[in-house]
Design an enzyme around this catalytic site. Structure first.
Site, PDB file in Angstrom:
ATOM      1  N   ALA A  49       0.798  -1.232   0.000  1.00  0.00           N
ATOM      2  CA  ALA A  49       0.000   0.000   0.000  1.00  0.00           C
ATOM      3  C   ALA A  49       0.835   1.289   0.000  1.00  0.00           C
ATOM      4  O   ALA A  49       0.655   2.151  -0.868  1.00  0.00           O
ATOM      5  CB  ALA A  49      -0.973  -0.039   1.176  1.00  0.00           C
ATOM      6  N   ASP A 248      -3.931  -2.713   3.889  1.00  0.00           N
ATOM      7  CA  ASP A 248      -4.155  -1.925   2.672  1.00  0.00           C
ATOM      8  C   ASP A 248      -5.200  -0.845   2.886  1.00  0.00           C
ATOM      9  O   ASP A 248      -5.194   0.178   2.212  1.00  0.00           O
ATOM     10  CB  ASP A 248      -4.572  -2.841   1.525  1.00  0.00           C
ATOM     11  CG  ASP A 248      -3.361  -3.597   1.023  1.00  0.00           C
ATOM     12  OD1 ASP A 248      -2.996  -4.611   1.651  1.00  0.00           O
ATOM     13  OD2 ASP A 248      -2.739  -3.130   0.053  1.00  0.00           O
TER      14      ASP A 248
HETATM   15  O1  MRU Z   1      -1.047  -7.179  -3.424  1.00  0.00           O
HETATM   16  P1  MRU Z   1       0.028  -6.510  -2.618  1.00  0.00           P
HETATM   17  O2  MRU Z   1       1.326  -7.233  -2.607  1.00  0.00           O
HETATM   18  O3  MRU Z   1       0.160  -5.053  -2.979  1.00  0.00           O
HETATM   19  O4  MRU Z   1      -0.535  -6.571  -1.133  1.00  0.00           O
HETATM   20  C1  MRU Z   1       0.242  -6.032  -0.122  1.00  0.00           C
HETATM   21  C2  MRU Z   1      -0.311  -6.240   1.225  1.00  0.00           C
HETATM   22  O5  MRU Z   1      -1.373  -6.799   1.403  1.00  0.00           O
HETATM   23  C3  MRU Z   1       0.463  -5.642   2.360  1.00  0.00           C
HETATM   24  O6  MRU Z   1       0.330  -6.415   3.501  1.00  0.00           O
HETATM   25  C4  MRU Z   1      -0.070  -4.226   2.643  1.00  0.00           C
HETATM   26  O7  MRU Z   1      -0.087  -3.470   1.472  1.00  0.00           O
HETATM   27  C5  MRU Z   1       0.727  -3.525   3.668  1.00  0.00           C
HETATM   28  S1  MRU Z   1       2.289  -3.087   3.075  1.00  0.00           S
HETATM   29  C6  MRU Z   1       3.100  -2.141   4.183  1.00  0.00           C
END
Ligand code: MRU
Length: 357
Positions: A49, A248
């Site tokens: 995110a 997210d």
């Molecule tokens: O699909 P992604 O890899 O973008 O998903 C990322 C996540 O779910 C993370 O846990 C979230 O973005 C937190 S990152 C600090």
């Protein structure tokens, strides 16, 4: 740290570590247009995110700069119209992480404010574009600072000798640097606590196996990879002391959207009396959203499920589902670690308090 997730170079090229290729290949891609940045977010060259938010800010800078070359852009109004179209396009790259919209909103606000102050000519537009550049770098720098503050607060929850389970990658690779969940682990390690990490592999994109394991090994933090379906057994055996994940999007009642599979880890943690912590900056909290029911859940190409590294593992024409995120109801969340401190239930109240509402 020997790697960086992304940066805006002095020559206005955005460089990103290609996370689709890790850990087998360490390749940095060079992006020169906002469309390339959009594709990088959509195709998950960059993911996580906060990193998506920073990328969007850099992408908007490249987009704004390209408008200066268009003959039809001849004043603030035409610039703003085209810039807002670029912002809407960037916003459509991925739906769940609220940081994307947050960063885009911050740059749009800047464009509105600067528009009132600058001259109605090309020099005025150039000034706006250079302010966007400064702001995008500020978002990048702030993200690292925020993660370090979050780490300092969160480290108090991890005791010396803890085995900590994490899901997906909420590390330096998911942010401008340092990480959210992994930032808390880094901070605890830097306080000389002996922390061992258990990393869920995180099917189907394998952020845990490919990214978290690599990132922690690069840093010399002990990490053991498990298949996603091993978490319950390890918890029952008393091998996990705490769970920590990123997010997210967090609704104003503390419901947490995070990588698919997080919900089942949270339920298992509660069943086994293990604390389940979420580390996220305030920019991940969607204060206008009443509950997790309103969080849009991204559905991705089913080829990510039926294939592994381009090799089919399911029968031809097999039906599949590929939801990229799930929502963990607030009752499973023991605490939310932010850069302003640790929030506890009742989240409606503690979140409202931290936002001064
Ligand atoms: O699909 P992604 O890899 O973008 O998903 C990322 C996540 O779910 C993370 O846990 C979230 O973005 C937190 S990152 C600090």
């Amino acid at each position: 740290m020997a790697f960086y997730t992304l940066k805006l170079r002095d020559d206005d090229v955005v460089e990103m570590l290609d996370q689709r290729k890790l850990p087998l290949e360490i390749i940095y891609v060079e992006l020169k247009t906002y469309k390339e940045v959009y594709d990088a977010i959509k195709d998950m060259i960059v993911r996580g995110a906060p990193a998506i938010g920073v990328s969007a800010a850099f992408g908007l800078y490249l987009g704004a700069k390209s408008l200066l070359d268009l003959p039809e852009v001849n004043g603030y109004e035409t610039f703003k119209k085209k810039f807002f179209d670029i912002a809407d396009f960037m916003f459509s790259a991925r739906p769940t992480a609220v940081n994307l919209g947050w960063a885009i909103g911050r740059i749009k606000e800047l464009v509105e404010t600067e528009g009132k102050n600058v001259a109605q000519n090309n020099a005025g537009l150039k000034k706006i574009v250079s302010r966007i550049r400064v702001e995008s770098i500020k978002i990048y720098d702030e993200d690292i600072e925020i993660n370090k503050n979050m780490g300092r607060y969160g480290a108090s929850l991890l005791k010396d000798g803890f085995n900590v389970l994490t899901h997906c990658n909420a590390g330096a690779l998911a942010t401008a640097g340092y990480g959210t969940a992994l930032g808390v682990i880094r901070a605890a390690v830097s306080e000389n606590k002996k922390i061992s990490v258990i990393s869920d592999e995180t099917r189907p994109f394998l952020q845990g196996a490919r990214l978290t394991t690599w990132e922690l090994m690069e840093d010399g933090i002990p990490v053991t990879l498990i298949a996603d379906n091993s978490a319950g057994l390890l918890m029952r055996k008393g091998k996990i002391d705490a769970v920590i994940v990123g997010a997210d999007r967090i609704a104003s009642n503390g419901d947490v959207a995070n990588k698919i599979g997080t919900y089942q880890v949270a339920v298992l943690a509660k069943e086994n009396n293990i604390p389940f912590y979420v580390a996220a900056p305030l920019s991940t909290i969607d204060i206008n959203l009443e509950s997790g029911d309103g969080i849009p859940i991204e559905e991705r190409d089913i080829n990510e499920v039926v294939m592994v590294f381009g090799k089919r593992i399911a029968p031809e024409n097999a039906k599949a589902l590929n939801y990229a995120f799930d929502v963990t109801p607030n009752r499973y969340v023991s605490a939310i670690i932010t850069e302003k401190g640790i929030l506890y239930p009742d989240y409606k109240k503690s979140i409202a308090d931290v936002f001064g509402k």
